[in-house]
Motif scaffolding. Sequence first.
Motif, mmCIF file in Angstrom:
data_model
loop_
_atom_site.group_PDB
_atom_site.id
_atom_site.type_symbol
_atom_site.label_atom_id
_atom_site.label_comp_id
_atom_site.label_asym_id
_atom_site.label_seq_id
_atom_site.Cartn_x
_atom_site.Cartn_y
_atom_site.Cartn_z
ATOM 1 N N SER A 134 -51.370 -28.084 -7.918
ATOM 2 C CA SER A 134 -51.757 -27.489 -6.635
ATOM 3 C C SER A 134 -50.573 -27.408 -5.667
ATOM 4 C CB SER A 134 -52.884 -28.310 -6.004
ATOM 5 O OG SER A 134 -53.262 -27.786 -4.760
ATOM 6 N N ALA A 135 -49.726 -28.430 -5.667
ATOM 7 C CA ALA A 135 -48.577 -28.449 -4.756
ATOM 8 C C ALA A 135 -47.585 -27.338 -5.066
ATOM 9 C CB ALA A 135 -47.886 -29.808 -4.833
ATOM 10 N N LEU A 136 -47.601 -26.852 -6.301
ATOM 11 C CA LEU A 136 -46.680 -25.798 -6.725
ATOM 12 C C LEU A 136 -47.336 -24.419 -6.734
ATOM 13 C CD1 LEU A 136 -45.191 -27.786 -9.740
ATOM 14 C CD2 LEU A 136 -43.947 -27.234 -7.639
ATOM 15 N N ALA A 137 -48.539 -24.328 -6.207
ATOM 16 C CA ALA A 137 -49.338 -23.098 -6.321
ATOM 17 C C ALA A 137 -48.761 -21.926 -5.544
ATOM 18 C CB ALA A 137 -50.770 -23.364 -5.866
ATOM 19 N N ASP A 138 -47.853 -22.190 -4.594
ATOM 20 C CA ASP A 138 -47.288 -21.087 -3.807
ATOM 21 C C ASP A 138 -46.132 -20.396 -4.520
ATOM 22 O OD1 ASP A 138 -45.374 -23.045 -3.638
ATOM 23 O OD2 ASP A 138 -45.345 -23.157 -1.443
ATOM 24 N N GLY A 139 -45.892 -20.775 -5.767
ATOM 25 C CA GLY A 139 -44.841 -20.119 -6.547
ATOM 26 C C GLY A 139 -43.495 -20.795 -6.502
ATOM 27 N N ARG A 140 -43.384 -21.884 -5.748
ATOM 28 C CA ARG A 140 -42.105 -22.580 -5.672
ATOM 29 C C ARG A 140 -41.737 -23.171 -7.024
ATOM 30 N NH1 ARG A 140 -43.361 -27.430 -1.587
ATOM 31 N NH2 ARG A 140 -44.414 -25.732 -0.491
ATOM 32 N N SER A 141 -40.450 -23.350 -7.245
ATOM 33 C CA SER A 141 -39.994 -23.932 -8.506
ATOM 34 C C SER A 141 -40.035 -25.447 -8.485
ATOM 35 C CB SER A 141 -38.562 -23.475 -8.809
ATOM 36 O OG SER A 141 -38.514 -22.087 -9.048
#
Length: 209
Positions: free
Chosen positions: A146-153
């Motif tokens: 969920s913490a990476l859901a914005d597309g960040r690597s």
Amino acid sequence: MHTLYWKPMSGSLAPMALLEETGLPFDLQKVDAAAGEDKSEAYMRDVHPLGLVPALRIPDGRVMIESAAMTIYLADLAPAAGLAPAATDADRALYLQWMVYGAATLYPTYIRIYHPDYHRVREGDDEAVKALAVKALDVAWAPIESALADGRSFLLGDRCTAADIYIAMMALWHPGRGAFGKACPNVNRLREAVWARPACAKALGMHAP
């Protein structure tokens, strides 16, 4: 000089990657666990009192245990590498959160999968212990996904930190790698980004079967 006591595909991968990333001088001492070296009297007396791997001998001769502690320590020791937010950096809070989450939530769950005998109550319990641990992993990985859901690597955005390396190490351990990659595509993206880094790839090459 730091000396890392290590064995392949163990918790020693993250500290080894940090040593490669930071450029700190180090020596590697491979522990022959198959031959019982980690349980030898000398190793338990001089290196790790529980007979576990990894361990890190620091320049003053003392020995650190706990892979997460080593990872945090090495990142802080080489601030120029940029792998640890400073104490005054607003990102430090979440950086520490994810480091401890990896050590306290993910790591023990994998131990239940690969060492079910540690949790055995009766003969024949091992498969049940492993099955419950696999289910627990699905829950444990969800906050990271969920913490990476914005597309960040990476967990803190575009900057790779020691927390990403530590989490990416455990992303290699899932017993169903293909299914895991499909279920957690964001974590899989982080894993690929970390192990594509030349220094991390060098460390992984030492560990890969």
